[in-house]
Scaffold this motif. Structure first.
Motif, PDB file in Angstrom:
ATOM      1  N   GLN A  11      44.334  27.936  46.645  1.00 12.41           N
ATOM      2  CA  GLN A  11      44.076  29.305  46.182  1.00 12.41           C
ATOM      3  C   GLN A  11      42.652  29.490  45.682  1.00 12.41           C
ATOM      4  N   TYR A  39      45.626  25.193  41.263  1.00 11.80           N
ATOM      5  CA  TYR A  39      45.235  26.264  42.180  1.00 11.80           C
ATOM      6  C   TYR A  39      44.538  25.689  43.415  1.00 11.80           C
ATOM      7  N   ARG A  42      48.319  32.090  35.353  1.00 13.02           N
ATOM      8  CA  ARG A  42      49.281  31.294  36.114  1.00 13.02           C
ATOM      9  C   ARG A  42      50.299  32.187  36.813  1.00 13.02           C
ATOM     10  N   ALA A  45      47.136  24.306  45.592  1.00 14.27           N
ATOM     11  CA  ALA A  45      47.880  25.358  46.277  1.00 14.27           C
ATOM     12  C   ALA A  45      46.967  26.144  47.225  1.00 14.27           C
ATOM     13  N   MET A  95      48.534  34.397  39.567  1.00 10.92           N
ATOM     14  CA  MET A  95      48.090  33.692  40.778  1.00 10.92           C
ATOM     15  C   MET A  95      49.261  33.434  41.729  1.00 10.92           C
ATOM     16  N   GLY A  96      50.454  33.356  41.181  1.00  9.00           N
ATOM     17  CA  GLY A  96      51.618  33.136  42.031  1.00  9.00           C
ATOM     18  C   GLY A  96      52.199  34.444  42.578  1.00  9.00           C
ATOM     19  N   ASN A 150      53.581  27.504  43.484  1.00  9.39           N
ATOM     20  CA  ASN A 150      54.197  27.415  44.800  1.00  9.39           C
ATOM     21  C   ASN A 150      55.679  27.766  44.655  1.00  9.39           C
ATOM     22  N   SER A 196      47.900  20.081  33.412  1.00 10.29           N
ATOM     23  CA  SER A 196      48.770  20.323  32.262  1.00 10.29           C
ATOM     24  C   SER A 196      49.896  19.301  32.137  1.00 10.29           C
ATOM     25  N   GLN A 197      50.333  18.715  33.276  1.00  8.50           N
ATOM     26  CA  GLN A 197      51.415  17.718  33.187  1.00  8.50           C
ATOM     27  C   GLN A 197      50.987  16.517  32.370  1.00  8.50           C
ATOM     28  N   THR A 203      53.211  22.632  30.068  1.00 10.29           N
ATOM     29  CA  THR A 203      53.171  21.600  31.095  1.00 10.29           C
ATOM     30  C   THR A 203      53.410  22.199  32.481  1.00 10.29           C
ATOM     31  N   TYR A 204      53.953  23.395  32.532  1.00 11.80           N
ATOM     32  CA  TYR A 204      54.297  24.059  33.795  1.00 11.80           C
ATOM     33  C   TYR A 204      55.245  23.232  34.654  1.00 11.80           C
ATOM     34  N   VAL A 255      45.887  31.651  29.875  1.00 13.78           N
ATOM     35  CA  VAL A 255      46.335  30.627  30.819  1.00 13.78           C
ATOM     36  C   VAL A 255      47.669  31.008  31.465  1.00 13.78           C
ATOM     37  N   ASN A 256      48.587  31.505  30.646  1.00 14.94           N
ATOM     38  CA  ASN A 256      49.896  31.888  31.184  1.00 14.94           C
ATOM     39  C   ASN A 256      49.814  33.085  32.109  1.00 14.94           C
TER      40      ASN A 256
END
Lengths: 414, 309
Positions: free
Chosen positions: A93, A88, A65, A91, A68-69, B59, A383-384, B269-270, A61-62
């Motif tokens: 993507q 994603y 992440r 964004a 992708m950025g 972003n 995830s938040q 949580t990013y 996952v990390n």
């Protein structure tokens, strides 16, 4: 195609092979060998070659992440659908595959509808199923049940009876890897489905945090507390893991009678205690809950994993062409031989070659007949919300918060 | 600055300014300063900048002013994590210091078994933190670990990591077990620096072992204690792997210390802006604590323990 070929000619100087490549990220575990074979097969005929990057599971996952950025983002990436791809999608993507799937008979009819639906987001499809299904099931020790003249529980009352019986014999009714938190979440998922039906969570997944205020959520949390206080999980589940084998060992050593777990529990047991897995391991659906409105045939868990395409890819058509091979019979066959249950519509006919045909058929039928397949909450939510959710679940199970506090805390998460 | 050894004076072909003896000009420090700047100052500056942004890691970061900081001061989870961090640090310090000090002083002696035993004591430091955490995790498994058999003899509940206090104490113990050899080494070095004449003089005056320890060894180790304590405190404030592997911040949030909260906020949580604020707060707390410690222990004035000799 010609156009793509021309484009492929330039901008790929760094590739050793000379031709253009598509990078595909995949979750690195034992099943990777099946994707490797699929890539090899695809590359035989395609000008644009797929390069598979297997990322170790815990880092996946990390790594995705951060990739992708960055400029070196993968063209194709493995995911869990739902909330796992929402950032994603937000964004821009991820390629919207809705029309591709609807206009392509192979893709449209190739997979079980509930599976494709479970991975979609706001009614749009972003992923093609590419691995086996992983419904959460209630596993049990057949010998212990026979010794105590019990049937696998179908209702809440059956379950209470089993709990009382096993507790009286110093056997933990349910193994639970509470230290990992996500096994606790499975209880909440099924309880809410049985008590309030799948719509309650669907509301929450849709972004309506007031959905946590639904009375069914509180009732589910109360049911959890009742189970914990009643000793259903024993006394020390807070320091038991799933990951390092704590909870599965409790089950196969006969110290616990049941274990609510994803279908991978079967292969876990097969690895740790092959004798037990073959002879004593039983499985059944989660019981009904008295007064609940949910359908007893509903399933929660991970419908499957999906491939999604990055909007920044230079070879979108080839990427989609690769994804189509996931519906091929030969691919499904390879999954079956590895002990996975493919989510393709025609999978049922192949299941006899599975290492355990009975388990494969039961699982497939369970999912095929399920009116709803709820994606694991920690994957379905962003995830938040998912991270605080796991924390709050852990607090609820550990007795650090009350059901009402759980509801209040989740309503406050934005 | 009267700390000029007569030896240097005799040798002094080149004239060195008093107070600068044996200290090279600043140019020699350039590689070190550069290295430190690239790998410590720059990332720190970025983290501070990020703490004023909202960033999901995908972003570009968007500045949000002091939002993250106001949130930090209102966040009960942060407050709990800060409290737990301080608690863990205090417990670790109180547990490690006496043991490391006694072991170090003992290891500075000339006993026959010393070299061998010192080598044995040193082993935990050679293992990776991850390996140690996994090892103890297995030992402390409430159903299949050694704790299940041995725990009850000492009145310890096998569900050690499942209880709030138990989990925190376990983390402190495992960390201490690993880093004690390091501090023992520091104390050993410190104790060896103590001039033997002091003990000889004390012995002539009739002071016993205990008196010698309390009146010579301990005062002479003053600066060593400060050094070791600063390292210990900063080290415990940044405990992370042990928590990640052994308790995952649980049960509930009872071992969610600051670094773990930062990890959870940042990489689960990013919410990287808020995580940067937590990280910055951690840096401030750690720096503040070590400054206070240095000030109170008199280390700041750089007085030598050998002054007046």
């Amino acid at each position: 195609m010609v156009m793509a070929g021309l484009l492929a000619g330039c901008g790929s100087g760094s590739d050793s092979g000379g031709g253009a490549t598509l990078t595909a990220y995949v979750y690195g575990d034992d099943a990777v060998k099946i994707q490797e074979a699929a890539v090899k097969e695809f590359n035989k005929t395609s000008d644009v070659k797929v390069k598979l990057v297997s990322v170790p599971g815990t880092d996946y996952v990390n790594k995705l992440r951060s990739a992708m950025g960055s400029p070196s983002a993968p063209d194709i990436f493995y995911n869990w659908g739902g909330g796992s791809i929402k950032p994603y999608v937000d964004a821009k993507q991820v390629v919207d595959l809705t029309s591709t799937i609807k206009n392509d008979p192979t893709l449209k009819d190739g997979f079980l509808p509930s599976i494709v639906a479970a991975g979609s987001l706001d009614g749009k499809m972003y992923g093609i199923p590419m691995r086996g299904m992983q419904p959460v099931m209630l596993f049990y020790n057949k010998t212990l049940f026979a010794e105590h003249r019990l049937q696998p529980p179908k209702t809440w009352e059956d379950m209470q009876k089993a709990i009382t019986t096993f507790k009286g014999k110093d056997i933990t009714p349910f193994a639970l890897g509470g230290s990992d938190k996500w096994p606790e979440l499975m209880w909440m998922e099924y309880l809410l489905d049985r008590i309030g039906g799948p719509e309650v969570f669907r509301r929450i997944q849709g972004g309506d945090s007031s959905g946590w205020g639904d009375p069914a959520v509180l009732k589910s949390a109360q049911a959890v507390k009742e189970l914990v206080d009643g000793g259903a999980f024993g006394k020390n589940f807070n320091s038991v893991d799933y990951g390092n084998g704590g909870a599965p060992t409790l089950l196969n050593k006969g110290k616990a009678a049941m274990h609510l777990m994803g279908s991978w529990e079967y292969s876990t047991q097969l690895g740790k205690a092959p004798e037990f897995a073959k002879k004593d391991l039983g499985w059944t659906a989660f019981p009904t809950v008295a007064g609940g409105v949910g359908d007893a045939a509903d399933v929660v868990g991970n419908p499957t994993n999906y491939w999604s395409v990055n909007t920044r890819t230079k070879h979108k058509d080839e990427a989609i062409a690769f994804l189509k091979t996931m519906a091929a019979t030969s691919y499904s066959k390879a999954l079956v031989d590895n002990g996975d249950i493919p989510t393709t519509a025609n999978a049922a006919s192949m299941l006899d070659s599975s290492p355990n045909p009975q388990f494969a058929h039961d699982q497939y039928t369970m999912v095929q007949n399920a009116p709803s397949f709820t994606l694991s909450w920690d994957q379905a939510l962003e995830s938040q919300i998912a991270t605080p959710l796991l924390t709050e679940i852990s607090k609820l199970f550990a007795g650090k918060s009350t059901p009402a506090q759980f509801v209040a805390a989740m309503k406050a998460v934005k | 600055m009267s700390h000029v050894s007569p030896y240097t004076k005799v040798r002094g072909g080149r004239r060195a300014a008093v107070g600068n003896v044996g200290r090279p000009p600043v140019g020699w420090a350039l590689p070190g300063i550069l290295f430190f700047a690239v790998f410590a100052i720059v990332p720190l500056a970025i983290a501070v900048y990020l703490s004023f942004c909202h960033w999901d890691g995908l972003n570009s970061p968007t500045p949000v002013g002091v939002d993250n900081w106001t949130r930090l001061f209102k966040d009960p989870e942060f407050r709990q994590a800060a409290w737990l961090s301080l608690l863990l640090t205090t417990v670790s310090w109180a547990f490690q210091t006496p043991v490391a000090l006694l072991l170090g002083v003992w290891a500075a002696g000339r006993q026959r078994s010393r070299t061998f035993l010192s080598a044995v004591f040193f082993i935990p430091l050679l293992l990776s933190t991850t390996a140690i955490a996994m090892l103890f995790h297995a030992l402390l498994d409430p159903n299949f670990g050694v704790i299940k058999q041995i725990g009850p003899w000492f009145g310890i509940d096998p569900n050690l990591m499942g209880s709030s206090t138990g989990a925190l104490l376990t983390v402190a113990f495992v960390g201490g077990w690993q880093f004690m050899p390091f501090h023992t080494l520091i104390y050993q070095g410190g104790a060896r620096q103590i001039p033997e004449v002091l003990y000889q003089a004390a012995a002539i005056d009739g002071a016993g072992m205990l008196r010698q320890f309390f009146h010579i060894t301990l005062p002479q180790l003053r600066n060593t204690i400060t050094t070791s304590s600063v390292l210990m405190i900063v080290g415990s404030l940044t405990y992370f792997d042990t928590v990640l592997i052994m308790t995952k911040g649980g049960p509930g949030t009872d071992t969610t210390i600051l670094p773990y909260l930062m990890y959870r906020t940042g990489f689960q949580t990013y919410d990287l802006g808020y995580a940067a604020a937590i990280a910055t707060a951690l840096v401030i707390v750690a720096t503040g604590l070590s400054l206070i410690l240095v000030r109170f222990s008199g280390f700041g004035s750089m007085r030598s323990t050998r002054e007046g000799m």
